[in-house]
Design a protein around this motif. Structure first.
Motif: not given
Length: 231
Positions: A77-82, A93-98, A103-104, A115-129
């Motif tokens: 049920r997870e999604q990321t952009r590449m 590389n993905i640990n599906t528990d985290e 993601i690296t 960079y995209l993986a870090k940006k996605y994580l940044l959105d997840k942690t700082t962007l509260d829609i």
């Protein structure tokens, strides 16, 4: 001697054909703690499923993409952009528990995708829609500027030399097209003198148009949380 010349000519022809043929585009998933039986890659009018045999932690597949660009990977049920270019070998590389936190990328386009993986994580942690839309106009605009500074700082330290990728990230044409799309509906934000009467509403509409994927993912994650609660 004539046969030797023919053989040499045939070797040259085959060699040229091999050099002219396009290298395959490969995606490799190196997984930990995975229970999914498939992954899905979509984007740019492309969609492909990757079968993950039970017990397999590393799977590879050839992607028949028609153009370079951004693609979404769905796993469980997870999604990321590449970012994928034709002829590249993207290794993730993905640990599906985290998931997002783990993601690296290695091999081709690793700087771009890390960079995209870090940006996605940044959105997840700082962007509260939800919280963003609850702000007043001044705080709303300030929050957007703060978020953009975080993006700019992340990109500047990523050491990405790929001009095609950097252009796609900034993509001024898409920004202009988005603004043109918003202009088609901006009438509701203008008064009878065509003066902007609702700047806050306009900026919200512009943000929504430019960040449709983030907003969709927000409500997807919200729905997933609610679904889990009901189990």
């Amino acid at each position: 001697m004539k046969k030797l010349y023919i053989l040499i000519a045939m070797i040259i022809v085959v060699s040229c054909q091999e050099n002219n043929s396009e290298n395959p585009t490969i995606l490799t998933l190196n997984l930990q703690n995975n229970i999914a039986d498939k992954a899905v890659i979509t984007g740019n009018d492309f969609e492909q499923e990757m079968t993950i045999p039970a017990g397999e932690m590393r799977v590879s597949d050839t992607l028949d993409i028609e153009r370079d660009g951004f693609y979404d990977l769905y796993l469980n049920r997870e999604q990321t952009r590449m970012y994928i270019e034709k002829g590249s070998h993207v290794f993730v590389n993905i640990n599906t528990d985290e998931f997002a936190e783990s993601i690296t990328y290695t091999k081709d386009l690793s700087a771009e995708n890390n960079y995209l993986a870090k940006k996605y994580l940044l959105d997840k942690t700082t962007l509260d829609i939800q919280m963003l839309y609850s702000k007043n106009e001044a705080n709303f605009l300030e929050a957007l500027q703060t978020q953009q500074k975080l993006y700019d700082s992340l990109l500047s330290t990523a050491n990405i030399e790929n001009k095609k990728f950097r252009y796609n990230v900034n993509d001024t044409d898409n920004v202009k097209n988005t603004q043109m799309d918003v202009m088609n509906i901006i009438g509701s934000y203008l008064d009878e003198n065509n003066t902007l009467k609702d700047g806050y509403g306009y900026h919200k509409a512009l943000f929504s148009a430019k960040n449709a994927d983030k907003i969709a993912n927000h409500f997807y994650q919200l729905g997933k949380t609610e679904a889990i609660k009901e189990i």
